[in-house]
Every structure is written in C-alpha cells, then in structure tokens.
Motif scaffolding. Structure first.
Motif, PDB file in Angstrom:
ATOM      1  N   LEU A 152       7.100 -34.380  -0.493  1.00 48.96           N
ATOM      2  CA  LEU A 152       7.321 -33.319   0.492  1.00 48.96           C
ATOM      3  C   LEU A 152       6.475 -33.559   1.743  1.00 48.96           C
ATOM      4  CD1 LEU A 152       7.473 -30.093  -1.730  1.00 48.96           C
ATOM      5  CD2 LEU A 152       9.368 -31.376  -0.722  1.00 48.96           C
ATOM      6  N   HIS A 157      13.437 -35.796  -8.518  1.00 52.02           N
ATOM      7  CA  HIS A 157      13.086 -34.419  -8.884  1.00 52.02           C
ATOM      8  C   HIS A 157      14.186 -33.814  -9.743  1.00 52.02           C
ATOM      9  CE1 HIS A 157      11.995 -30.204  -8.670  1.00 52.02           C
ATOM     10  NE2 HIS A 157      13.145 -29.925  -8.071  1.00 52.02           N
ATOM     11  N   GLY A 198      -0.920 -29.155  -4.064  1.00 52.28           N
ATOM     12  CA  GLY A 198       0.242 -29.412  -3.226  1.00 52.28           C
ATOM     13  C   GLY A 198      -0.134 -29.580  -1.764  1.00 52.28           C
ATOM     14  N   MET A 223      13.680 -27.381  -0.257  1.00 52.02           N
ATOM     15  CA  MET A 223      12.335 -27.940  -0.208  1.00 52.02           C
ATOM     16  C   MET A 223      12.281 -29.292   0.502  1.00 52.02           C
ATOM     17  SD  MET A 223      10.381 -25.667  -1.312  1.00 52.02           S
ATOM     18  CE  MET A 223       9.007 -26.751  -1.004  1.00 52.02           C
ATOM     19  N   GLY A 259       5.779 -26.414  -2.389  1.00 51.50           N
ATOM     20  CA  GLY A 259       6.137 -27.349  -3.464  1.00 51.50           C
ATOM     21  C   GLY A 259       5.331 -27.104  -4.718  1.00 51.50           C
ATOM     22  N   ILE A 298       7.738 -28.708  -7.666  1.00 55.84           N
ATOM     23  CA  ILE A 298       8.557 -29.869  -7.329  1.00 55.84           C
ATOM     24  C   ILE A 298       7.991 -31.090  -8.038  1.00 55.84           C
ATOM     25  CG2 ILE A 298       9.391 -31.353  -5.458  1.00 55.84           C
ATOM     26  CD1 ILE A 298      10.586 -28.533  -5.499  1.00 55.84           C
ATOM     27  N   THR A 345       4.961 -33.172  -4.509  1.00 46.78           N
ATOM     28  CA  THR A 345       4.397 -32.683  -3.252  1.00 46.78           C
ATOM     29  C   THR A 345       4.028 -33.828  -2.306  1.00 46.78           C
ATOM     30  OG1 THR A 345       2.237 -32.486  -4.367  1.00 46.78           O
ATOM     31  CG2 THR A 345       3.581 -30.484  -4.176  1.00 46.78           C
TER      32      THR A 345
END
Length: 344
Positions: free
Chosen positions: A211, A294, A175, A311, A269, A274, A208
């Motif tokens: 993210l 997701h 991640g 998140m 994450g 995630i 990730t």
C-alpha cells in the motif's frame, strides 16, 4: 565524448538520471506483463520480462553512458563494469549465472567510479583506447565494485531489520511505519523486493508495504501530471516510481505528499488487515501483484474484491489529490516542477 568539464552537482545528476531511466526500461515490461503472463500461463512472456529485469544494471550503465555522451567503446565498458559491480553475475562450476538484479546502490557507485576513470582517461590513449579503456576500467573498477558489494549490501540488511522491528507493533502503527518506509524505499536505489525477501515480510506487513508503494505510485503520478503528461504519469503506477530517483535526491521534500498519503493508507491497511507474501511485497499495484496476492490469501468474495479495489486504487488515488492540493497549493512546500521527468 565532450571534453567540457562538469561540476559535482551536474555529475551526480547525470548518474542519477541514467539510473532512473535504466530502471524504467528494464522493469516496465515485467511490471506490465509479468503477472499477466503467469495468469494466462504464457511462459514466454514471463521468461522474457524476467530476462529484462535481470539486465537492469547493464541497461543502467548504458543509460548513464548516454548522459555523458560517451563513445561506443566507453559505453560498452561502462555497461559491463556496472553490471559486474552490482553482483548480479555469479560464477558456479565455471558457468556464469544471474543472481537476480543485483545491488542497484552498488551498481550506481561502481558506475560513478567508472565514469570518473573514463573521463580522466579521455582521449589520452589515442590509438590504444580500444585496447586499454575496456581492460583497465572493467578489471580495476569491476574489482573495486565487487570488493565494496558486501559493505554496501549491508544497507539493505539494516533496513530489513528496521522493517522487521515494525512487525512487532500494533497493526495500525505497523501499517503506518511499514507503508511510509516502503513508499520512500521505492523511490530510492534500494530494492523493496530485496528488503522484503531478506526478512521474509508477510501478512499485514507485506500488505501495508504494498500500500505504501501504491501511495508512491499514485501520489507521484498525480503530483507531476501537469508537467509529465499521461504516459509518464501512468508509468509511475504501472511500472515503478523509481523513475523519480534523481528528483528525490535533488529535492527530498518532494516526498512530503507521498509520505502523508502512505501513512494514511498504511493505517487503513492495518485496520483492514491487508495481506501479502514475501514475494509480493515491494510491488504495489504494478502488474496487479499486490492485489492478486492479497486476494489469494483472503479469498475472492465480493466484499474482499471491493475492499481490495478501495485499498489498492481508490484510497491512494483520492489521497493523492488531497495531499497534492495541501502541499502544493496551501502549504506551498513543493512545486509541480519538482516531479518533472526529463528523458534526454
């Protein structure tokens, strides 16, 4: 076009600024309305915004031409040459087809070469400018761009292999590395979507990666809010952080708060598992593509909805303020002016 000579630094700055503005113009409609059009089943919106995205490199060429105050003939020539060099157009059975957005890096290199040739020619041809400039530049530089394309595209393949290696790591480490890599890539000329698709990045790796892009979007918006204002700042989140391309190349240290942000949300994450798909990786929160995909995988329960909001929005936003204060006010390693976007 002005006859004033420019130095190498100014030349590169103009190329990068034109690329950044072109990317924003072409990608913002899809980022804002693409996923909404799909959700509401409004095909016209989906198709129009996709058309805009596919015209990225020709718009980029025009924006670069404006930076150099080119004439209409020179501007049109540069736009066409840039798109040819991107590889976005393919000919199959005598029919010209779009092959996505093309390679943005190669498009930028092709544009730079075309600008140099156009500047060299200048007004030397006088009455023959209309005949010779498009013919010479489009064929010569366009051919050169296509010849360079396989070699330049290998950069994306190399980065894809590097990210693929991250997926073999423990989830938290994966991640961190994936989020940081995509946070940097989204501000570079490299296509994050292209990298994700090249290696079929899915699962936690895809989640990730998104993210990391969220960290870049929120981080750049917060870091430059005082100098860019509300509209431009929101464009980093809802559109694309790639508008910071010129600033990133001029001062790479401006990414320090973003990298720190991405590392933390990437680790979180990995812990929260995630998820994402190869198609959703590379978008972050723009168009809600990352969060929606997701939730499509893990389900729309109350707990999952809360985790997703935290998140994809809350965590990167709060961390953006934390790391802005740390790197600007405490460590004084970057300044707010490093994030200034100049649309001119």
């Amino acid at each position: 076009m002005s006859e004033n000579k420019i130095n190498a630094k100014e030349f590169i700055s103009k190329i990068l600024t034109g690329m950044s503005i072109g990317i924003v113009v072409a990608l913002i409609p899809s980022a804002l309305l693409g996923e909404l059009g799909k959700a509401l089943n409004i095909n016209a919106i989906v198709e129009i915004t996709k058309m805009a995205s596919n015209l990225l490199t020709i718009v980029m060429g025009l924006c670069i031409a404006m930076q150099f105050k080119m004439s209409p003939i020179q501007s049109g020539t540069l736009a066409i040459t840039t798109m040819i060099g991107s590889g976005a157009l393919k000919i199959k059975d005598n029919v010209i087809q779009f092959a996505g957005m093309g390679d943005v890096i190669n498009a930028g290199i092709t544009a730079a070469l075309a600008v140099l040739l156009i500047l060299y020619i200048g007004d030397k041809l006088k009455a023959y400018t209309m005949l010779c400039v498009p013919t010479v530049v489009i064929t010569l530089i366009g051919f050169t761009g296509l010849e360079m394309l396989p070699y330049v595209s290998s950069i994306t393949k190399y980065l894809g292999n590097m990210v693929a290696a991250f997926t073999t790591l423990q989830p938290v480490l994966m991640g961190i590395f994936t989020a940081v890599t995509f946070a940097v890539l989204i501000v570079s000329p490299v296509s994050t979507v292209g990298v994700a698709m090249a290696i079929s990045l899915a699962g936690i790796g895809s989640g990730t990666a998104n993210l990391g892009i969220c960290a870049a979007g929120f981080g750049l918006a917060v870091a430059g809010f005082n100098v860019n204002g509300m509209g431009t700042s929101l464009a980093h989140i809802l559109g694309s952080p790639k508008m910071q391309l010129a600033n990133f190349v001029k001062k790479p240290t401006m990414m320090l708060p973003i990298v720190a942000n991405a590392a933390v949300v990437g680790a979180l994450g990995g812990l929260q598992k995630i998820q994402g798909t190869p198609m959703s990786a590379g978008f972050g929160v723009s168009g809600l593509i990352g969060p929606i995909n997701h939730l499509n995988i893990v389900g729309y329960s109350t707990g999952n909805l809360i985790t997703t909001v935290i998140m994809f929005i809350v965590a990167p936003l709060i961390l953006s303020f934390v790391f802005k204060y740390l790197f600007i006010n405490v460590l004084k390693m970057v300044k707010e002016e490093d994030y200034l976007i100049e649309f001119k």
